[in-house]
Motif scaffolding. Structure first.
Motif, PDB file in Angstrom:
ATOM      1  N   ASN A 194      21.247   5.566  58.011  1.00 29.74           N
ATOM      2  CA  ASN A 194      21.851   6.696  57.370  1.00 29.74           C
ATOM      3  C   ASN A 194      21.022   7.240  56.545  1.00 29.74           C
ATOM      4  OD1 ASN A 194      24.419   6.161  59.019  1.00 29.74           O
ATOM      5  ND2 ASN A 194      25.067   4.665  57.436  1.00 29.74           N
ATOM      6  N   SER A 195      20.079   6.616  55.620  1.00 32.35           N
ATOM      7  CA  SER A 195      19.317   7.384  54.842  1.00 32.35           C
ATOM      8  C   SER A 195      18.262   8.332  55.472  1.00 32.35           C
ATOM      9  CB  SER A 195      18.650   6.390  53.816  1.00 32.35           C
ATOM     10  OG  SER A 195      17.565   6.924  53.148  1.00 32.35           O
ATOM     11  N   LEU A 196      17.438   7.655  56.408  1.00 33.37           N
ATOM     12  CA  LEU A 196      16.527   8.198  57.039  1.00 33.37           C
ATOM     13  C   LEU A 196      16.680   9.222  58.102  1.00 33.37           C
ATOM     14  CD1 LEU A 196      14.058   5.087  57.169  1.00 33.37           C
ATOM     15  CD2 LEU A 196      13.679   6.829  55.568  1.00 33.37           C
ATOM     16  N   SER A 197      17.852   9.018  58.712  1.00 33.63           N
ATOM     17  CA  SER A 197      18.034  10.101  59.693  1.00 33.63           C
ATOM     18  C   SER A 197      18.439  11.450  59.321  1.00 33.63           C
ATOM     19  CB  SER A 197      19.183   9.628  60.508  1.00 33.63           C
ATOM     20  OG  SER A 197      20.635   9.516  59.739  1.00 33.63           O
ATOM     21  N   LYS A 198      18.849  11.537  58.071  1.00 33.96           N
ATOM     22  CA  LYS A 198      18.954  12.821  57.244  1.00 33.96           C
ATOM     23  C   LYS A 198      17.947  13.492  56.886  1.00 33.96           C
ATOM     24  CE  LYS A 198      23.505  10.894  55.844  1.00 33.96           C
ATOM     25  NZ  LYS A 198      24.300  10.378  54.810  1.00 33.96           N
ATOM     26  N   LYS A 199      16.893  12.785  56.834  1.00 32.75           N
ATOM     27  CA  LYS A 199      15.438  13.416  56.318  1.00 32.75           C
ATOM     28  C   LYS A 199      14.770  14.053  57.450  1.00 32.75           C
ATOM     29  CE  LYS A 199      15.240  10.366  52.334  1.00 32.75           C
ATOM     30  NZ  LYS A 199      14.485   9.555  51.773  1.00 32.75           N
ATOM     31  N   GLU A 200      14.262  15.196  57.363  1.00 31.58           N
ATOM     32  CA  GLU A 200      13.566  15.945  58.549  1.00 31.58           C
ATOM     33  C   GLU A 200      12.249  15.425  58.671  1.00 31.58           C
ATOM     34  OE1 GLU A 200      13.610  20.229  58.098  1.00 31.58           O
ATOM     35  OE2 GLU A 200      15.719  20.360  57.567  1.00 31.58           O
ATOM     36  N   ASP A 201      11.626  14.983  57.337  1.00 27.99           N
ATOM     37  CA  ASP A 201      10.303  14.331  57.861  1.00 27.99           C
ATOM     38  C   ASP A 201      10.114  13.199  58.110  1.00 27.99           C
ATOM     39  OD1 ASP A 201      11.214  13.525  55.426  1.00 27.99           O
ATOM     40  OD2 ASP A 201       9.206  13.707  54.212  1.00 27.99           O
ATOM     41  N   THR A 202      11.224  12.315  58.521  1.00 31.28           N
ATOM     42  CA  THR A 202      11.198  11.017  59.003  1.00 31.28           C
ATOM     43  C   THR A 202      10.704  10.767  60.509  1.00 31.28           C
ATOM     44  OG1 THR A 202      13.049  10.321  57.462  1.00 31.28           O
ATOM     45  CG2 THR A 202      12.469   8.887  59.414  1.00 31.28           C
ATOM     46  N   ASP A 203       9.957  10.033  60.658  1.00 30.75           N
ATOM     47  CA  ASP A 203       9.086   9.801  61.948  1.00 30.75           C
ATOM     48  C   ASP A 203      10.109   9.279  62.923  1.00 30.75           C
ATOM     49  OD1 ASP A 203       7.846   8.946  64.196  1.00 30.75           O
ATOM     50  OD2 ASP A 203       6.030   8.242  63.073  1.00 30.75           O
ATOM     51  N   ILE A 222      15.159 -10.017  64.785  1.00 28.14           N
ATOM     52  CA  ILE A 222      15.451  -8.371  64.894  1.00 28.14           C
ATOM     53  C   ILE A 222      14.550  -7.816  63.661  1.00 28.14           C
ATOM     54  CG2 ILE A 222      17.048  -6.661  64.986  1.00 28.14           C
ATOM     55  CD1 ILE A 222      18.907  -8.415  66.902  1.00 28.14           C
ATOM     56  N   ALA A 223      15.124  -8.522  62.480  1.00 30.74           N
ATOM     57  CA  ALA A 223      14.771  -8.012  61.159  1.00 30.74           C
ATOM     58  C   ALA A 223      13.157  -8.028  60.987  1.00 30.74           C
ATOM     59  CB  ALA A 223      15.014  -8.742  60.193  1.00 30.74           C
ATOM     60  N   SER A 224      12.538  -8.950  61.885  1.00 36.18           N
ATOM     61  CA  SER A 224      10.833  -9.075  61.824  1.00 36.18           C
ATOM     62  C   SER A 224      10.533  -7.896  62.953  1.00 36.18           C
ATOM     63  CB  SER A 224      10.459 -10.091  62.483  1.00 36.18           C
ATOM     64  OG  SER A 224       9.165 -10.192  62.629  1.00 36.18           O
ATOM     65  N   LYS A 225      11.265  -7.721  64.030  1.00 37.59           N
ATOM     66  CA  LYS A 225      10.832  -6.491  64.904  1.00 37.59           C
ATOM     67  C   LYS A 225      11.003  -5.151  64.325  1.00 37.59           C
ATOM     68  CE  LYS A 225      11.230  -9.195  68.967  1.00 37.59           C
ATOM     69  NZ  LYS A 225      12.024  -8.976  70.457  1.00 37.59           N
ATOM     70  N   THR A 226      11.931  -5.019  63.350  1.00 33.31           N
ATOM     71  CA  THR A 226      12.253  -3.665  62.585  1.00 33.31           C
ATOM     72  C   THR A 226      11.090  -3.359  61.930  1.00 33.31           C
ATOM     73  OG1 THR A 226      14.651  -3.974  63.178  1.00 33.31           O
ATOM     74  CG2 THR A 226      13.880  -2.342  61.358  1.00 33.31           C
ATOM     75  N   VAL A 227      10.972  -4.571  60.947  1.00 31.96           N
ATOM     76  CA  VAL A 227       9.827  -4.257  59.942  1.00 31.96           C
ATOM     77  C   VAL A 227       8.548  -3.920  60.656  1.00 31.96           C
ATOM     78  CG1 VAL A 227       8.155  -5.594  58.145  1.00 31.96           C
ATOM     79  CG2 VAL A 227      10.826  -5.962  58.171  1.00 31.96           C
ATOM     80  N   ASN A 228       8.297  -4.767  61.726  1.00 28.13           N
ATOM     81  CA  ASN A 228       6.984  -4.226  62.442  1.00 28.13           C
ATOM     82  C   ASN A 228       6.839  -2.939  63.019  1.00 28.13           C
ATOM     83  OD1 ASN A 228       5.537  -6.484  61.730  1.00 28.13           O
ATOM     84  ND2 ASN A 228       6.516  -7.719  63.278  1.00 28.13           N
ATOM     85  N   GLY A 229       8.055  -2.496  63.479  1.00 28.26           N
ATOM     86  CA  GLY A 229       8.131  -1.178  64.255  1.00 28.26           C
ATOM     87  C   GLY A 229       7.905  -0.122  62.943  1.00 28.26           C
ATOM     88  N   ILE A 230       8.677  -0.350  62.025  1.00 31.06           N
ATOM     89  CA  ILE A 230       8.658   0.664  60.894  1.00 31.06           C
ATOM     90  C   ILE A 230       7.071   0.597  60.187  1.00 31.06           C
ATOM     91  CG2 ILE A 230       9.301   1.187  58.586  1.00 31.06           C
ATOM     92  CD1 ILE A 230      12.307   0.278  59.346  1.00 31.06           C
ATOM     93  N   LEU A 231       6.558  -0.404  60.017  1.00 33.75           N
ATOM     94  CA  LEU A 231       5.193  -0.425  59.547  1.00 33.75           C
ATOM     95  C   LEU A 231       4.254   0.223  60.436  1.00 33.75           C
ATOM     96  CD1 LEU A 231       5.060  -4.028  57.961  1.00 33.75           C
ATOM     97  CD2 LEU A 231       5.379  -1.666  56.802  1.00 33.75           C
ATOM     98  N   LEU A 232       4.232   0.102  61.799  1.00 37.46           N
ATOM     99  CA  LEU A 232       3.567   0.723  62.581  1.00 37.46           C
ATOM    100  C   LEU A 232       3.572   2.208  62.763  1.00 37.46           C
ATOM    101  CD1 LEU A 232       1.530   0.334  65.029  1.00 37.46           C
ATOM    102  CD2 LEU A 232       3.302   0.134  66.583  1.00 37.46           C
ATOM    103  N   ALA A 233       5.095   2.660  62.617  1.00 33.55           N
ATOM    104  CA  ALA A 233       5.111   3.899  62.705  1.00 33.55           C
ATOM    105  C   ALA A 233       4.653   4.493  61.383  1.00 33.55           C
ATOM    106  CB  ALA A 233       6.641   4.372  62.612  1.00 33.55           C
ATOM    107  N   THR A 246      13.633   3.395  47.617  1.00 34.35           N
ATOM    108  CA  THR A 246      14.983   2.753  48.102  1.00 34.35           C
ATOM    109  C   THR A 246      14.735   2.013  49.550  1.00 34.35           C
ATOM    110  OG1 THR A 246      16.236   4.287  46.990  1.00 34.35           O
ATOM    111  CG2 THR A 246      17.386   2.847  48.489  1.00 34.35           C
ATOM    112  N   ASN A 247      14.258   2.711  50.375  1.00 31.63           N
ATOM    113  CA  ASN A 247      13.969   2.211  51.756  1.00 31.63           C
ATOM    114  C   ASN A 247      12.778   0.985  51.869  1.00 31.63           C
ATOM    115  OD1 ASN A 247      16.142   3.273  53.517  1.00 31.63           O
ATOM    116  ND2 ASN A 247      15.127   5.303  52.790  1.00 31.63           N
TER     117      ASN A 247
END
Length: 104
Positions: A18-27, A51-62, A73-74
């Motif tokens: 919800n937080s990041l989808s509102k930001k235009e510069d989010t990958d 799922i938490a681990s895979k989410t963390v890894n996906g975000i860190l990689l991006a 906050t994020n």
């Protein structure tokens, strides 16, 4: 009443989405990762710690690839996901919660 790991992971992922989808510069890869995590949680395709681990890894990689940055906050939410991934998800497993082999 204490929330289950499943509820905690879902709440954090939902808040981040919800937080990041509102930001235009989010990958877009971060948004895709969060959406995939939400689907996996709702369909109970895997343990919430995994799922938490895979989410963390996906975000860190991006973040590494696109050099995008999360707000404070994020980043705190990401750290919470790491802690939740460590609770039960990787006991006896060679993979850790930030091992890049754990991906969606």
């Amino acid at each position: 009443m204490k929330k289950s790991v499943d509820e905690q992971v879902f709440e954090i992922i939902d808040e981040m989405y919800n937080s990041l989808s509102k930001k235009e510069d989010t990958d877009p890869e971060i948004i895709k990762t969060l959406m995939t995590a939400g689907i996996y949680l709702s369909e109970k395709k895997s343990a919430p710690q995994i799922i938490a681990s895979k989410t963390v890894n996906g975000i860190l990689l991006a973040n590494t690839v696109s050099k995008s940055k999360l707000d404070e906050t994020n980043w705190k939410r990401l750290k919470q996901l790491i802690m939740l991934a460590k609770t039960e998800g990787f006991q006896g497993s060679p993979l850790g919660p930030t091992d890049p082999r754990a991906q969606f």
